[in-house]
Design a protein around this motif. Structure first.
Motif, short mmCIF file in Angstrom:
data_model
loop_
_atom_site.label_atom_id
_atom_site.label_comp_id
_atom_site.label_asym_id
_atom_site.label_seq_id
_atom_site.Cartn_x
_atom_site.Cartn_y
_atom_site.Cartn_z
N THR A 99 0.84 -1.20 0.00
CA THR A 99 0.00 0.00 0.00
C THR A 99 0.88 1.25 0.00
N PHE A 100 0.25 2.39 -0.27
CA PHE A 100 0.98 3.66 -0.18
C PHE A 100 1.45 3.90 1.25
N GLN A 101 0.65 3.51 2.24
CA GLN A 101 1.07 3.68 3.64
C GLN A 101 2.33 2.86 3.92
N GLU A 102 2.35 1.63 3.43
CA GLU A 102 3.52 0.77 3.65
C GLU A 102 4.75 1.29 2.90
N ASN A 149 4.64 5.78 3.82
CA ASN A 149 4.41 6.15 5.21
C ASN A 149 4.20 7.65 5.39
N ASP A 150 3.38 8.23 4.47
CA ASP A 150 3.18 9.68 4.53
C ASP A 150 1.95 10.09 5.34
N GLY A 151 1.19 9.10 5.85
CA GLY A 151 0.04 9.42 6.69
C GLY A 151 -1.15 10.01 5.94
N ASN A 152 -1.13 9.96 4.64
CA ASN A 152 -2.23 10.51 3.84
C ASN A 152 -3.41 9.52 3.85
N PRO A 153 -4.51 9.86 4.51
CA PRO A 153 -5.64 8.93 4.59
C PRO A 153 -6.30 8.66 3.22
N THR A 194 -4.81 7.97 0.48
CA THR A 194 -4.08 6.95 -0.29
C THR A 194 -3.56 5.80 0.58
N ALA A 195 -3.72 5.88 1.87
CA ALA A 195 -3.10 4.91 2.79
C ALA A 195 -3.35 3.47 2.40
N ASP A 196 -4.59 3.11 2.07
CA ASP A 196 -4.93 1.72 1.77
C ASP A 196 -4.90 1.40 0.28
#
Length: 141
Positions: free
Chosen positions: A34-37, A40-44, A46-48
């Motif tokens: 994922t974008f979070q993985e 790791n920018d904390g953007n909700p 794109t996170a998932d």
């Protein structure tokens, strides 16, 4: 060194579902990040979403995909062509199996049937909008 060509598909939020479908339909080994993985920018927003996915399918076939972040434009995925080289009748069974599996929820644009050039040819648009062309070469003696 061998050179390979790998289709890279871009989706508008359903890359995970699409790649899981392709994995079930085509087999192989699937990995996703994922974008979070990855960032790791904390953007909700794109996170998932899938930043990168990779599906290694038998015999060197490799398919990659990602979701397109909301601020970017999603463009069409083009056409993926799968074909055999007429050297092994076992390839026919594999391609017919993939046709059936990818056809789940698809629009059949051209039924898979014998073509004027002697091979079997068909085209479908899968439930994610990706167009797949199949050419199953007639094994020649």
């Amino acid at each position: 060194m061998a050179i390979g060509m790998t289709p890279y598909l871009r989706f508008a939020g359903d890359a995970r579902e699409a790649m899981e479908f392709y994995n079930a339909a085509l087999g192989g080994e699937l990995s996703m990040m994922t974008f979070q993985e990855g960032m790791n920018d904390g953007n909700p927003a794109t996170a998932d979403l899938i930043m990168h996915s990779s599906l290694f399918i038998e015999r060197g076939i490799h398919l990659m995909a990602s979701d397109t972040p909301p601020e970017m434009n999603v463009t069409g995925n083009g056409v993926i062509a799968l074909s055999s080289d007429a050297t092994n009748t076992a390839d026919d069974d594999v391609l017919h199996k993939w046709w059936e599996a990818l056809g789940e929820g698809a629009t059949i644009e051209m039924q898979l049937e014998k073509a004027p050039w002697g091979d079997s040819f068909g085209q479908l648009r899968d439930k994610f909008g990706v167009v797949w062309m199949f050419n199953i070469s007639a094994v020649r003696d």
